[in-house]
Design a protein around this motif. Structure first.
Motif, PDB file in Angstrom:
ATOM      1  N   LYS A  21      -5.028  27.090 -44.960  1.00  0.00           N
ATOM      2  CA  LYS A  21      -4.261  26.027 -45.029  1.00  0.00           C
ATOM      3  C   LYS A  21      -3.958  25.681 -46.600  1.00  0.00           C
ATOM      4  O   LYS A  21      -3.069  25.157 -46.906  1.00  0.00           O
ATOM      5  N   THR A  22      -4.990  26.047 -47.290  1.00  0.00           N
ATOM      6  CA  THR A  22      -4.670  25.816 -48.703  1.00  0.00           C
ATOM      7  C   THR A  22      -3.757  26.619 -49.534  1.00  0.00           C
ATOM      8  O   THR A  22      -2.961  25.927 -50.291  1.00  0.00           O
ATOM      9  N   TYR A  23      -3.387  27.762 -48.940  1.00  0.00           N
ATOM     10  CA  TYR A  23      -2.550  28.571 -49.319  1.00  0.00           C
ATOM     11  C   TYR A  23      -1.162  28.314 -48.821  1.00  0.00           C
ATOM     12  O   TYR A  23      -0.389  28.551 -49.441  1.00  0.00           O
ATOM     13  N   ILE A  24      -0.943  27.834 -47.677  1.00  0.00           N
ATOM     14  CA  ILE A  24       0.298  27.513 -46.996  1.00  0.00           C
ATOM     15  C   ILE A  24       0.561  26.262 -46.973  1.00  0.00           C
ATOM     16  O   ILE A  24       2.065  25.805 -46.614  1.00  0.00           O
ATOM     17  N   GLY A  25      -0.025  25.287 -47.317  1.00  0.00           N
ATOM     18  CA  GLY A  25       0.215  23.952 -47.228  1.00  0.00           C
ATOM     19  C   GLY A  25      -0.121  23.039 -46.276  1.00  0.00           C
ATOM     20  O   GLY A  25      -0.751  23.708 -45.137  1.00  0.00           O
ATOM     21  N   MET A 166       7.475  14.560 -33.773  1.00  0.00           N
ATOM     22  CA  MET A 166       7.852  14.707 -35.224  1.00  0.00           C
ATOM     23  C   MET A 166       6.547  15.668 -35.835  1.00  0.00           C
ATOM     24  O   MET A 166       5.521  15.401 -35.652  1.00  0.00           O
ATOM     25  N   PHE A 167       7.026  16.426 -36.897  1.00  0.00           N
ATOM     26  CA  PHE A 167       5.967  17.208 -37.778  1.00  0.00           C
ATOM     27  C   PHE A 167       6.705  17.125 -39.082  1.00  0.00           C
ATOM     28  O   PHE A 167       7.998  17.505 -39.170  1.00  0.00           O
ATOM     29  N   LYS A 168       5.927  17.230 -40.022  1.00  0.00           N
ATOM     30  CA  LYS A 168       6.065  17.398 -41.318  1.00  0.00           C
ATOM     31  C   LYS A 168       6.598  19.174 -41.286  1.00  0.00           C
ATOM     32  O   LYS A 168       5.766  19.902 -41.149  1.00  0.00           O
ATOM     33  N   LEU A 169       7.690  19.435 -42.282  1.00  0.00           N
ATOM     34  CA  LEU A 169       8.017  20.675 -42.672  1.00  0.00           C
ATOM     35  C   LEU A 169       7.237  21.235 -43.931  1.00  0.00           C
ATOM     36  O   LEU A 169       7.237  20.302 -44.842  1.00  0.00           O
ATOM     37  N   ILE A 170       6.955  22.345 -44.032  1.00  0.00           N
ATOM     38  CA  ILE A 170       6.298  22.760 -45.151  1.00  0.00           C
ATOM     39  C   ILE A 170       7.303  23.142 -46.198  1.00  0.00           C
ATOM     40  O   ILE A 170       8.241  23.797 -45.729  1.00  0.00           O
ATOM     41  N   THR A 171       7.373  22.442 -47.120  1.00  0.00           N
ATOM     42  CA  THR A 171       8.228  22.823 -48.207  1.00  0.00           C
ATOM     43  C   THR A 171       7.903  23.253 -49.645  1.00  0.00           C
ATOM     44  O   THR A 171       6.745  23.310 -49.806  1.00  0.00           O
TER      45      THR A 171
END
Length: 171
Positions: A21-25, A166-171
């Protein structure tokens, strides 16, 4: 263990899956709510759907007493689905669903039964929206019936009559 490219010249490093998770956000918060009980509406009026069942609200962004969702800053994917019905057999004339984001209508979908009234209609809408951490979103439904009480149908968990995710997109 996994091998991960650290982005610095192709150097591979070992890491545990729990650290990935640290690497992909972080795409928290994530929200999934439903309507278990049928909600009556006013005829010919856009009404905020107040979902009564939270199945997932990772960061407490939804207020179940008002129907207001205030996500943290970021870009989100949202989807809203509702079964909208008339007050009786073949009384539904028009229906709609939309997002109200900070007072502005987005992603509105409508159904016009014309002279072919129906019992109910299933509508959905989705949208990608950027939030600043203080802007709210409401899910609203519209129902126009020739007689009876307009409503958004409920249903038991996990078969809800209306849902909002709803979910936050990884940007």
């Amino acid at each position: 263990l996994l091998l991960v490219d650290d982005g610095a010249g192709g150097t591979l490093r070992k890491t545990a899956a729990s650290r990935l998770k640290t690497y992909i956000g972080n795409n928290d918060p994530i929200l999934s709510i439903g309507l278990a009980s049928t909600m009556n509406m006013s005829d010919n009026t856009w009404t905020t759907v107040v979902f009564d069942t939270e199945t997932l609200d990772a960061d407490g962004i939804y207020n179940p007493s008002t129907g207001v969702c205030t996500p943290t800053a970021g870009t989100y994917f949202m989807i809203f689905f509702a079964n909208i019905g008339g007050g009786g057999n073949s009384t539904l004339q028009n229906a709609g669903v939309k997002f109200n984001v900070g007072g502005t209508t987005t992603a509105e979908q409508v159904h016009n039964a014309a002279s072919n009234n129906q019992n109910y209609v299933s509508l959905s809408t989705s949208y990608v929206q950027e939030f600043d951490g203080s802007t709210y979103v409401l899910c609203q439904a519209y129902n126009d019936v020739s007689s009876g009480t307009p409503n958004v149908y409920g249903g038991g968990n996990p078969r809800f009559g209306a849902t909002f995710q709803m979910f936050k997109l990884i940007t």
